[in-house]
Scaffold this motif. Structure first.
Motif, PDB file in Angstrom:
ATOM      1  N   GLU A  74       6.169   7.029   3.941  1.00 12.32           N
ATOM      2  CA  GLU A  74       6.244   6.204   5.152  1.00 12.32           C
ATOM      3  C   GLU A  74       7.027   4.915   4.918  1.00 12.32           C
ATOM      4  O   GLU A  74       6.847   3.941   5.644  1.00 12.32           O
ATOM      5  N   ILE A  75       7.854   4.868   3.909  1.00 10.68           N
ATOM      6  CA  ILE A  75       8.632   3.661   3.645  1.00 10.68           C
ATOM      7  C   ILE A  75       9.511   3.395   4.864  1.00 10.68           C
ATOM      8  O   ILE A  75      10.196   4.296   5.355  1.00 10.68           O
TER       9      ILE A  75
ATOM     10  N   SER B 204       0.826  -1.207   0.000  1.00 12.72           N
ATOM     11  CA  SER B 204       0.000   0.000   0.000  1.00 12.72           C
ATOM     12  C   SER B 204       0.861   1.259   0.000  1.00 12.72           C
ATOM     13  O   SER B 204       0.572   2.213  -0.723  1.00 12.72           O
ATOM     14  N   ILE B 205       1.913   1.254   0.785  1.00  7.16           N
ATOM     15  CA  ILE B 205       2.823   2.402   0.833  1.00  7.16           C
ATOM     16  C   ILE B 205       3.432   2.658  -0.542  1.00  7.16           C
ATOM     17  O   ILE B 205       3.455   3.783  -1.037  1.00  7.16           O
ATOM     18  N   LEU B 206       3.908   1.597  -1.173  1.00 10.40           N
ATOM     19  CA  LEU B 206       4.569   1.746  -2.467  1.00 10.40           C
ATOM     20  C   LEU B 206       3.588   2.135  -3.565  1.00 10.40           C
ATOM     21  O   LEU B 206       3.913   2.924  -4.447  1.00 10.40           O
ATOM     22  N   GLN B 207       2.385   1.587  -3.510  1.00  7.88           N
ATOM     23  CA  GLN B 207       1.379   1.903  -4.515  1.00  7.88           C
ATOM     24  C   GLN B 207       0.935   3.357  -4.415  1.00  7.88           C
ATOM     25  O   GLN B 207       0.745   4.031  -5.413  1.00  7.88           O
ATOM     26  N   ASN B 208       0.797   3.852  -3.193  1.00  8.02           N
ATOM     27  CA  ASN B 208       0.350   5.226  -2.973  1.00  8.02           C
ATOM     28  C   ASN B 208       1.494   6.219  -2.935  1.00  8.02           C
ATOM     29  O   ASN B 208       1.282   7.408  -2.741  1.00  8.02           O
TER      30      ASN B 208
ATOM     31  N   SER C 174      11.393  -8.229  -1.091  1.00  9.08           N
ATOM     32  CA  SER C 174      12.219  -7.952  -2.271  1.00  9.08           C
ATOM     33  C   SER C 174      11.376  -7.920  -3.542  1.00  9.08           C
ATOM     34  O   SER C 174      11.724  -7.238  -4.497  1.00  9.08           O
ATOM     35  N   ASP C 175      10.249  -8.637  -3.564  1.00  5.53           N
ATOM     36  CA  ASP C 175       9.351  -8.579  -4.715  1.00  5.53           C
ATOM     37  C   ASP C 175       8.650  -7.227  -4.809  1.00  5.53           C
ATOM     38  O   ASP C 175       8.277  -6.792  -5.895  1.00  5.53           O
ATOM     39  N   LEU C 176       8.454  -6.573  -3.671  1.00  5.22           N
ATOM     40  CA  LEU C 176       7.674  -5.334  -3.646  1.00  5.22           C
ATOM     41  C   LEU C 176       8.459  -4.095  -4.048  1.00  5.22           C
ATOM     42  O   LEU C 176       7.899  -3.133  -4.513  1.00  5.22           O
TER      43      LEU C 176
END
Length: 135
Positions: A55-56, A47-51, A79-81
């Motif tokens: 907040e990483i 969710s963090i990466l998509q948005n 690692s996939d994300l």
């Protein structure tokens, strides 16, 4: 110094409280996101990466013995994300001789001491090294 973001995966509330208190000791401020299992944490990271939020996590601390996704799978999912460098600390109380699959992320397995003073000492060392020196 900006506040550090820590993703904590721990289903023992006592251990989670000890870790949170130790990370925020001495007036240091950490944004700590607590999840009780690895699956919820993976969804949160996605969710963090998509948005594209800021907040990483600067550090992920996970209890290998208590999460639904074991430590190796958790690392593979992380690692996939992302291509972002996120150090991961896997706490284990099993004492097993794990030989995890290494990926592009820095991570380590640490024994989770049963004695509270020793447990706090380990968390303080994690905080000093991974949140002060490295990040």
């Amino acid at each position: 110094m900006y506040p550090k973001n820590v993703l904590l995966i721990e289903n023992s509330m006592l251990d989670a409280i000890l870790i949170k208190d130790c990370l925020q000791q001495n007036g240091d401020f950490c944004n700590i996101n607590l999840f009780e299992d690895g699956f919820e944490a993976i969804l949160h990271i996605g969710s963090i990466l998509q948005n594209k939020k800021n907040e990483i996590p600067d550090l992920i601390i996970a209890n290998e013995d208590q999460i639904i996704i074991n430590g190796v799978n958790l690392l593979s999912k992380i690692s996939d994300l992302t291509n972002i460098y996120i150090p991961v600390i896997i706490l284990t109380s099993s004492g097993s001789e794990l030989h995890p699959h290494f990926n592009k992320h820095s991570y380590c397995y640490l024994n989770k001491p049963l004695e509270i003073k020793e447990f706090l000492r380990v968390i303080k060392e994690v905080k000093y090294y991974w949140l002060s020196l490295v990040n």
